[in-house]
Write a protein that holds these residues in place. Structure first.
Motif, PDB file in Angstrom:
ATOM      1  N   ARG A   3       0.841  -1.204   0.000  1.00 45.42           N
ATOM      2  CA  ARG A   3       0.000   0.000   0.000  1.00 45.42           C
ATOM      3  C   ARG A   3       0.876   1.254   0.000  1.00 45.42           C
ATOM      4  N   GLY A   7      -3.790   9.209  -1.556  1.00 50.61           N
ATOM      5  CA  GLY A   7      -4.976   8.777  -2.274  1.00 50.61           C
ATOM      6  C   GLY A   7      -6.209   9.446  -1.738  1.00 50.61           C
ATOM      7  N   ASN A  10      -9.099   7.050  -4.061  1.00 52.54           N
ATOM      8  CA  ASN A  10      -8.920   5.625  -4.289  1.00 52.54           C
ATOM      9  C   ASN A  10      -7.745   5.115  -3.461  1.00 52.54           C
ATOM     10  N   ARG A  11      -7.357   3.873  -3.685  1.00 49.98           N
ATOM     11  CA  ARG A  11      -6.234   3.294  -2.955  1.00 49.98           C
ATOM     12  C   ARG A  11      -5.189   2.790  -3.948  1.00 49.98           C
ATOM     13  N   MET A  12      -3.922   3.099  -3.634  1.00 52.50           N
ATOM     14  CA  MET A  12      -2.823   2.808  -4.546  1.00 52.50           C
ATOM     15  C   MET A  12      -1.867   1.799  -3.909  1.00 52.50           C
ATOM     16  N   ALA A  23       2.194   0.406 -10.756  1.00 47.41           N
ATOM     17  CA  ALA A  23       1.259   1.089  -9.868  1.00 47.41           C
ATOM     18  C   ALA A  23      -0.119   0.477 -10.092  1.00 47.41           C
ATOM     19  N   LYS A  25      -3.967   0.649  -8.992  1.00 49.41           N
ATOM     20  CA  LYS A  25      -4.938   1.513  -8.324  1.00 49.41           C
ATOM     21  C   LYS A  25      -6.260   0.779  -8.176  1.00 49.41           C
ATOM     22  N   GLU A  26      -6.709   0.653  -6.937  1.00 50.75           N
ATOM     23  CA  GLU A  26      -8.013   0.059  -6.626  1.00 50.75           C
ATOM     24  C   GLU A  26      -9.034   1.191  -6.553  1.00 50.75           C
ATOM     25  N   THR A  65      -9.936  -1.744 -11.422  1.00 43.73           N
ATOM     26  CA  THR A  65      -8.499  -1.635 -11.175  1.00 43.73           C
ATOM     27  C   THR A  65      -7.811  -1.047 -12.395  1.00 43.73           C
ATOM     28  N   ASN A 168      -1.342  15.419  -8.651  1.00 45.49           N
ATOM     29  CA  ASN A 168      -1.365  14.493  -9.782  1.00 45.49           C
ATOM     30  C   ASN A 168      -0.207  14.740 -10.742  1.00 45.49           C
ATOM     31  N   ASP A 180      -2.636   9.876 -12.732  1.00 48.35           N
ATOM     32  CA  ASP A 180      -4.033   9.779 -12.277  1.00 48.35           C
ATOM     33  C   ASP A 180      -5.036  10.319 -13.291  1.00 48.35           C
ATOM     34  N   GLU A 182      -7.936   8.817 -14.187  1.00 47.16           N
ATOM     35  CA  GLU A 182      -9.241   8.142 -14.151  1.00 47.16           C
ATOM     36  C   GLU A 182     -10.432   9.089 -14.180  1.00 47.16           C
TER      37      GLU A 182
END
Length: 295
Positions: A3, A7, A10-12, A23, A25-26, A65, A168, A180, A182
């Motif tokens: 981890r 974030g 989200n979680r990276m 990397a 990303k969840e 993901t 970012n 980033d 998304e």
């Protein structure tokens, strides 16, 4: 996978393999403010990477993901960037906006909420540490919501990153790397230019805005072949509206009283809620000062 700290949404994780580092990303799909358009985002990322825009190589997207090649770089300090860095970010935006990429995700705007009085009451009843500050600013937040809802956006609308902010961006050999993607989608051009230029031209708060750095981003955009839209409040409505929605989202996460399984930690949501409650009224009150940067 390990981890990685940070974030905001989200979680990276970092994944080291015999084929390199990645990397992972969840994405938070539980209580997102708007839907992700991962196939469209991945298509835009692949086109941007192929065009030479400095960014991590996109590897895969699906099942909530995103995977990219890991990129080493330094985080931006919380201060105005060097003029050359801002200029190059402007050039990157112009190159990105010139790409011809199909987008099927539609417009990525969320409705403007007006429930600030109710949120303040709930915050007070549940003993949130920022409840008194929110209650004292309810009318200001309603005025901000009206501004976001009614501000005229002159266009043009571009397909773009939508979130080129200091958190970012990386610095690699003194030059920017854009992370980033998304939240990519369509956006009024003035909104992205104003948001990006302002974020790179200031440190903490809004007392130290450097007009020359703000201008460097716009000069880079023109040098990269872009055309600036007319001046006006529309340059800052996307920034204000985005922060308004982000603040409300974090307030709701705090009011739930339990840490969600995805998205930011509860402590980070409290920090983001407090920063929005304090910072948004200040930002909104400085609109005339911000518009003067466009003169």
């Amino acid at each position: 996978m390990v981890r990685v700290d940070g974030g905001f949404a989200n979680r990276m994780y970092r994944l080291d393999t015999d084929q390199g580092s990645f990397a992972v990303k969840e994405l938070n799909l539980v209580d997102r403010r708007s839907a992700y358009h991962l196939e469209d985002v991945f298509r835009l990322e692949r086109a941007a990477f192929a065009a030479g825009i400095p960014m991590p190589e996109p590897v895969s997207a699906g099942d909530g993901t995103l995977v990219h090649r890991w990129v080493e770089g330094e985080k931006l300090p919380e201060a105005p960037v060097p003029a050359a860095y801002g200029f190059e970010v402007g050039e990157i935006l112009a190159r990105l906006h010139a790409l011809d990429v199909e987008w099927t995700g539609g417009v990525s705007e969320e409705p403007v909420a007006r429930d600030w009085a109710e949120l303040a009451e709930r915050a007070t009843a549940t003993g949130q540490p920022w409840a008194d500050e929110l209650a004292s600013q309810v009318e200001t937040f309603l005025a901000i919501a009206r501004f976001v809802d009614t501000c005229e956006r002159p266009g043009p609308v571009v397909l773009t990153h939508r979130d080129i902010q200091p958190w970012n961006l990386l610095v690699r050999d003194g030059r920017p790397v854009v992370l980033d993607w998304e939240l990519s989608g369509t956006l009024d051009l003035a909104g992205e230019l104003g948001s990006t230029a302002l974020s790179l031209a200031k440190g903490p708060g809004f007392d130290g805005i450097e007009p020359a750095i703000f201008r460097s981003v716009l000069d880079g955009y023109v040098a990269g072949g872009g055309v600036l839209p007319p001046p006006g409040p529309s340059w800052f409505v996307f920034l204000i509206g985005g922060w308004l929605g982000f603040t409300r989202w974090n307030i709701l996460r705090c009011l739930a009283g339990a840490e969600a399984s995805t998205g930011p930690d509860l402590a980070l949501s409290h920090e983001s809620a407090r920063d929005g409650v304090r910072g948004l009224p200040d930002l909104f009150g400085r609109l005339p000062e911000l518009e003067a940067l466009l003169g």
